[in-house]
Design an enzyme around this catalytic site. Sequence first.
Site: not given
Length: 212
Positions: A169, A188
Amino acid sequence: MFLVNRRRFLAMVLSLPAVASAAVTAPAGPGQSASTDLIETMLSRAHVPRHSNELWVLVDDKEATLSVFRGNALLERFAPISLGRAGAKTQRVRGDNVTPMGEFHVNRFNYESQWRTFIGIDYPTPVHARMALEKGIYSQADYDDYFDYYRRYGHPPQNTALGGAIGIHGLGSADPDIHGRYHWTQGCVAVTNEQIDRLTELVGVGTRVVIR
């Protein structure tokens, strides 16, 4: 019959036959040593393109880079990137802020994410589930439930002891200075907003993502 079906399912979802074979062996019993790290076995060959025109992504923990390849040809490289605050490891559990290593595939996009765009990957994979069983993180019931869910919905459950919601992201409104200096995510892979925009143009559902 259930065991046979699970073996067929593992062979289908794992891209490396050798790893698929290893994944269906019996877990170590009391007093026995655990089997070879299945993720490390997978990663030893994951950098090899599946075919000359394959578009795939390589996330390198040591170099803090994300590279996009077409076959063996480098198309884009983003650096520095940020990973989990606790680093990258082959085994992850919920809440430990570790980025899971392994071979994954993009399975969803969220264009309304607080992180600008979220590109989800199919963690935890069947190999992660197998390792969790061997290490006692999953019980046999947990392991069976994992595969029941995967067969039913076509993607792995996100609320087991291994956690979920892992992907690539952007920063959204996060501080670019912190991003450039530290690993700051909960597991992430983070890139800048400009980089996530570019990555979204390149990859799609099904794109292979290697994190090593």
